[in-house]
Write an enzyme that holds these catalytic residues in place. Structure first.
Site, short mmCIF file in Angstrom:
data_model
loop_
_atom_site.label_atom_id
_atom_site.label_comp_id
_atom_site.label_asym_id
_atom_site.label_seq_id
_atom_site.Cartn_x
_atom_site.Cartn_y
_atom_site.Cartn_z
N HIS A 57 0.85 -1.19 0.00
CA HIS A 57 0.00 0.00 0.00
C HIS A 57 0.89 1.24 0.00
CE1 HIS A 57 -3.84 -2.00 1.87
NE2 HIS A 57 -3.42 -2.62 0.78
N GLU A 59 0.99 3.83 1.79
CA GLU A 59 1.49 4.23 3.11
C GLU A 59 2.65 3.32 3.56
OE1 GLU A 59 -1.65 3.53 2.24
OE2 GLU A 59 -3.11 4.50 3.55
N CYS A 87 -5.58 1.87 6.06
CA CYS A 87 -6.25 0.63 6.47
C CYS A 87 -5.66 0.14 7.80
CB CYS A 87 -6.08 -0.43 5.38
SG CYS A 87 -4.41 -1.10 5.28
N CYS A 90 -1.81 -0.60 7.52
CA CYS A 90 -0.99 0.62 7.46
C CYS A 90 -1.06 1.37 8.79
CB CYS A 90 -1.46 1.51 6.32
SG CYS A 90 -1.21 0.76 4.70
ZN LIG Z 1 -3.18 0.14 3.89
#
Ligand SMILES: [Zn+2]
Length: 208
Positions: A57, A59, A87, A90
């Site tokens: 992801h 992040e 999420c 993260c």
């Molecule tokens: Zn994430």
């Protein structure tokens, strides 16, 4: 050094511009920027499709880059900017790296590490293990919501309609309603259609 408000505006605009560029690499427009004391440290787009790795992801990639660049595992004095609420995965990385501030645009009542599972501002982590976890970061949401929504809409109007209808990413003011209306949602007889959609449509669209 810029104050937080001026810095937030600059970095969030940068984050949205970066998200717009995702079209070129075929990634979905998830983007993250990390700044320290108003200065850019690093930025990243989602790399899930490029690396066929769901842990990449935006992040997560940005956090890894920041740790390498600053030669530190702890990012206490950093702010992470993101187009979408981080999420749960993260958010945990944000907590473990002790990032001090998190600024994002749209909320994520289905997958969010604050709206759905409260990882981002959970105080239990820091009260039981204060030697590892810092107190929760300052969290600010709702920045440039219309801009981020437009980026997603332009990237794939059909997919955005799907996300909007299911209230996957929402404006801040809609978050509470979306969270309650998603409670207990079941696909029932549509589950086989959902299986097909995951394998054929969503994975091809997002991840392969
Ligand atoms: Zn994430």
């Amino acid at each position: 050094m810029l104050d937080s408000e001026a810095s937030d505006a600059i970095m969030m605009r940068r984050c949205v511009t970066l998200a717009q560029s995702a079209r070129r690499s075929g990634e979905y427009p998830f983007a993250a920027v990390i700044a320290r004391r108003g200065e850019l440290v690093c930025e990243s787009l989602n790399m899930v499709k490029a690396e066929r790795d769901v842990t990449r992801h935006a992040e997560m990639v940005a956090i890894a880059l920041a740790q390498k660049k600053l030669r530190a595992t702890s990012l206490d004095d950093c702010t992470l900017y993101s187009t979408i609420e981080p999420c749960a995965m993260c958010s945990y990385a944000i907590r473990e790296t002790r990032i001090g501030r998190v600024v994002f645009s749209l909320r994520s009542p289905v997958m969010g590490g604050n709206s759905r599972w409260n990882v981002l501002t959970d105080t239990h982590l820091s009260s039981v293990l204060p030697e590892v976890f810092a107190p929760p970061p300052v969290v600010l949401s709702g920045y440039l919501q219309e801009h981020v929504q437009k980026v997603f809409q332009d990237r794939n109007p059909l997919a955005w309609r799907f996300m909007k209808a299911r209230k996957i990413f929402v404006h801040g003011s809609d978050a509470e309603h979306a969270a309650s209306s998603n409670t207990g949602l079941r696909l029932g007889p549509w589950s086989s259609l959902a299986n097909w959609a995951r394998a054929v449509a969503i994975d091809r669209l997002w991840r392969s």
